[in-house]
Design a protein around this motif. Structure first.
Motif, PDB file in Angstrom:
ATOM      1  N   GLY A 278       0.841  -1.307   0.012  1.00  0.00           N
ATOM      2  CA  GLY A 278       0.024   0.098  -0.019  1.00  0.00           C
ATOM      3  C   GLY A 278       0.883   1.205   0.062  1.00  0.00           C
ATOM      4  O   GLY A 278       0.402   2.306   0.667  1.00  0.00           O
ATOM      5  N   TRP A 279       1.610   1.280  -0.759  1.00  0.00           N
ATOM      6  CA  TRP A 279       2.684   2.524  -0.974  1.00  0.00           C
ATOM      7  C   TRP A 279       1.830   3.530  -1.159  1.00  0.00           C
ATOM      8  O   TRP A 279       0.691   3.768  -1.859  1.00  0.00           O
ATOM      9  CB  TRP A 279       3.387   2.426  -2.082  1.00  0.00           C
ATOM     10  N   GLN A 280       2.478   5.065  -0.664  1.00  0.00           N
ATOM     11  CA  GLN A 280       1.622   6.316  -0.893  1.00  0.00           C
ATOM     12  C   GLN A 280       2.729   7.289  -1.164  1.00  0.00           C
ATOM     13  O   GLN A 280       3.943   7.100  -0.729  1.00  0.00           O
ATOM     14  CB  GLN A 280       0.784   6.510   0.395  1.00  0.00           C
ATOM     15  N   HIS A 281       2.404   8.135  -1.987  1.00  0.00           N
ATOM     16  CA  HIS A 281       3.313   9.296  -2.523  1.00  0.00           C
ATOM     17  C   HIS A 281       2.568  10.439  -2.534  1.00  0.00           C
ATOM     18  O   HIS A 281       1.594  10.582  -3.455  1.00  0.00           O
ATOM     19  CB  HIS A 281       4.244   8.765  -3.918  1.00  0.00           C
ATOM     20  N   GLU A 282       2.994  11.702  -2.025  1.00  0.00           N
ATOM     21  CA  GLU A 282       2.523  12.747  -2.283  1.00  0.00           C
ATOM     22  C   GLU A 282       3.190  13.236  -3.641  1.00  0.00           C
ATOM     23  O   GLU A 282       4.175  12.939  -3.890  1.00  0.00           O
ATOM     24  CB  GLU A 282       3.224  13.779  -1.229  1.00  0.00           C
ATOM     25  N   ALA A 283       2.172  13.925  -4.310  1.00  0.00           N
ATOM     26  CA  ALA A 283       2.509  14.313  -5.557  1.00  0.00           C
ATOM     27  C   ALA A 283       1.986  15.798  -5.930  1.00  0.00           C
ATOM     28  O   ALA A 283       1.047  16.196  -5.217  1.00  0.00           O
ATOM     29  CB  ALA A 283       1.987  13.503  -6.804  1.00  0.00           C
ATOM     30  N   ASP A 284       2.675  16.391  -6.802  1.00  0.00           N
ATOM     31  CA  ASP A 284       2.301  17.875  -6.962  1.00  0.00           C
ATOM     32  C   ASP A 284       1.584  17.992  -8.274  1.00  0.00           C
ATOM     33  O   ASP A 284       1.208  16.779  -8.925  1.00  0.00           O
ATOM     34  CB  ASP A 284       3.374  18.676  -7.051  1.00  0.00           C
ATOM     35  N   GLU A 285       1.131  19.045  -8.833  1.00  0.00           N
ATOM     36  CA  GLU A 285       0.381  19.010 -10.251  1.00  0.00           C
ATOM     37  C   GLU A 285       0.860  18.492 -11.246  1.00  0.00           C
ATOM     38  O   GLU A 285       0.400  17.876 -12.164  1.00  0.00           O
ATOM     39  CB  GLU A 285      -0.158  20.434 -10.362  1.00  0.00           C
ATOM     40  N   LEU A 286       2.535  18.924 -11.485  1.00  0.00           N
ATOM     41  CA  LEU A 286       3.060  18.495 -12.642  1.00  0.00           C
ATOM     42  C   LEU A 286       3.415  17.013 -12.704  1.00  0.00           C
ATOM     43  O   LEU A 286       3.255  16.254 -13.620  1.00  0.00           O
ATOM     44  CB  LEU A 286       4.452  19.280 -12.723  1.00  0.00           C
ATOM     45  N   THR A 287       3.569  16.176 -11.450  1.00  0.00           N
ATOM     46  CA  THR A 287       3.765  14.865 -11.270  1.00  0.00           C
ATOM     47  C   THR A 287       2.409  14.074 -11.843  1.00  0.00           C
ATOM     48  O   THR A 287       2.566  13.128 -12.446  1.00  0.00           O
ATOM     49  CB  THR A 287       3.966  14.556  -9.911  1.00  0.00           C
ATOM     50  N   THR A 288       1.326  14.733 -11.555  1.00  0.00           N
ATOM     51  CA  THR A 288       0.051  13.884 -11.599  1.00  0.00           C
ATOM     52  C   THR A 288      -0.186  14.169 -13.207  1.00  0.00           C
ATOM     53  O   THR A 288      -0.599  13.183 -13.779  1.00  0.00           O
ATOM     54  CB  THR A 288      -1.148  14.506 -10.678  1.00  0.00           C
ATOM     55  N   ALA A 289       0.206  15.105 -13.785  1.00  0.00           N
ATOM     56  CA  ALA A 289       0.084  15.348 -15.109  1.00  0.00           C
ATOM     57  C   ALA A 289       0.726  14.453 -15.939  1.00  0.00           C
ATOM     58  O   ALA A 289       0.232  14.200 -16.913  1.00  0.00           O
ATOM     59  CB  ALA A 289       0.160  16.860 -15.478  1.00  0.00           C
ATOM     60  N   LEU A 290       2.255  14.442 -15.376  1.00  0.00           N
ATOM     61  CA  LEU A 290       3.087  13.526 -16.073  1.00  0.00           C
ATOM     62  C   LEU A 290       2.399  11.876 -16.046  1.00  0.00           C
ATOM     63  O   LEU A 290       2.594  11.171 -16.977  1.00  0.00           O
ATOM     64  CB  LEU A 290       4.491  13.634 -15.275  1.00  0.00           C
TER      65      LEU A 290
END
Length: 503
Positions: free
Chosen positions: A436-448
């Protein structure tokens, strides 16, 4: 110490196996006889539902009450249930003992243990509840939570040779026999090897058994895989119980195993270890355990729990059947807590260590995974090592690779109201399987990641993304590649031509 060593010979084990098979005394048979509710209650330490269900189960019911519930049974019923093994033979072998009146009770714990492929029987000592007193120093523990955790954390890919270091009752070797052509089991305790030998004979397994401390019995040998559930209890340098105490102070037992194990692996061989480590004031636990590693070792440390000293001491006192309110319990707790205080110990970490011998620059990762998850870690450990290898081979040209986001990864977004409507404040990637890994992501990461569909190489996606957001491609690439590498290591980005996860 236990005064006598049991003598479950090959002949005794063969007869006992026949009796168990005739009565369906195996994992499925016990579950069927008891039903799911009573079986679950037995697992919680509540015997009455299992006792009631066993009364209509004939010979199987007798074996359940004798070996699983620790009850006294009539001699004639025991004789029928154990046939062709005679009652006299069973007593002489140390399997049975006199009970109340003319009845008989189990002198050893012999219970079914299964996996998805079948069932075995595991021989161990009776616990303190069945004995009615604390266990002895050379007590051989049954299949407990720690054993089950290591079983689930061990990768099961086929190997030629496997070492079960500190075999105890032999349960790790049983599982090892599913995927290893040759299994060697060692232990410092003569009693443990005697009971493990009975486990192996009862299940018709050919396991090499050797006695000695740590790696001494296999000096100058190497194995494709090593599993170890060591005496990892942390505290003063003493041995109250061989199954949990090493005689080494603090976390030195775990350190010894992690430090020495890679030297007994073949090139590319893997090790799986249960371990404990100190959390000391002013010291990062990851720095501490990383210093244990020899050169040329990939290592993945997974911390599953951290216990504060008082809870830790109380738990292990009760584990041995010692009342914390008794004079003995108070004395042991006081000495133990004094040691923690003298050594600036704020907590004790517990978890799994995956090791691999390598001739490459080693990957060393320490991760805190204290959240709940159900998937076994063994397959994930194998997949983690595969992904480390892939990153070694492709890390220099990561931007030229093509990726996809597996179906098991989802995006959570949390928004809060603002002057211009809802504004996203948290973006978090979740892998819904494995640990169940979790990673915080910014807008650019989610778009990538939205563009990672297995069609375009990462460099093209980064170029398009830089153009759309008015940023320099080089700057975006430099920021993105470390994130991509971490997501690949956690199985949240997958090379388009690779399976999602290892096994």
């Amino acid at each position: 110490m236990n005064s006598e060593l049991p003598a479950l010979s090959a002949e005794v084990c063969a007869k006992l196996r026949t009796a168990f098979q005739d009565a369906d005394y195996d994992a499925d048979g016990v579950l069927t006889a008891l039903g799911s509710s009573a079986h679950a209650a037995l697992g919680r330490g509540e015997p009455v539902p299992a006792h009631r269900a066993s009364l209509d189960a004939g010979d199987l019911g007798t074996l359940i009450r004798l070996f699983l519930l620790g009850e006294t049974e009539r001699e004639d019923a025991v004789a029928t249930a154990l046939g062709p093994l005679g009652v006299g033979e069973a007593v002489e072998a140390g399997l049975l003992r006199a009970g109340e009146g003319t009845g008989l009770r189990a002198a050893l714990d012999v219970r079914p243990h299964g996996d998805e492929q079948g069932s075995w029987w595991v021989v161990s000592d009776l616990d303190s509840d069945q004995l009615g007193r604390p266990v002895t120093e050379d007590h051989v523990l049954g299949v407990g939570h720690a054993s089950l955790s290591l079983i689930r954390a061990t990768s099961r890919r086929p190997v030629g040779s496997l070492l079960d270091l500190g075999t105890g009752n032999g349960v790790q070797a049983l599982h090892a026999a599913r995927h290893a052509r040759r299994v060697t089991a060692t232990d410092v305790s003569e009693r443990a090897l005697r009971l493990a030998g009975a486990t192996f004979r009862l299940n018709e397994l050919d396991v090499e058994s050797l006695r000695g401390e740590w790696f001494a019995p296999v000096a100058r040998r190497r194995f494709d895989q090593i599993v170890c559930n060591p005496p990892f209890v942390v505290g003063p340098a003493r041995v109250d119980y061989v199954y949990r105490d090493s005689g080494l102070a603090g976390d030195d037992a775990s350190a010894l195993v992690v430090r020495q194990l890679p030297g007994f692996l073949t090139e590319g061989g893997t090790g799986h270890v249960l371990a404990s480590w100190l959390h000391r004031a002013g010291e990062d636990w990851a720095d501490r355990v990383s210093r244990w590693l020899p050169a040329g070792t990939d290592a993945w440390f997974v911390q599953r729990d951290v216990a504060e000293p008082a809870l830790y001491v109380g738990t292990w006192l009760r584990d041995a059947g010692i009342d914390p309110h008794s004079n003995e319990g108070k004395a042991k707790a006081g000495a133990w807590l004094d040691w923690f205080a003298d050594n600036d110990v704020e907590g004790v970490g517990f978890g799994f260590v995956t090791l691999r011998r390598t001739d490459s620059v080693p990957a060393i990762v320490c991760e805190d995974l204290r959240h709940a998850y159900d998937d076994p870690l063994g397959g994930e450990a194998a997949g983690w090592l595969d992904r480390v290898d892939w990153l070694r081979a492709h890390g220099a040209n990561l931007a030229e690779q093509t990726f996809r986001v597996p179906d098991s990864v989802v995006l959570e977004q949390i928004s809060e109201p603002g002057d211009e409507g809802w504004a996203t404040t948290i973006r978090r990637l979740h892998r819904t399987d494995g640990p169940g890994w979790q990673h915080e992501a910014d807008e650019l990461t989610t778009a990538l990641l939205a563009g990672c569909r297995g069609l375009l190489p990462l460099s093209d996606l980064l170029g398009l993304l830089a153009m759309a957001h008015g940023v320099a491609t080089d700057e975006l690439t430099a920021a993105a590649l470390p994130v991509v590498g971490e997501l690949v290591r956690h199985g949240m980005l997958v090379p388009h031509d690779q399976p999602e996860h290892g096994g």
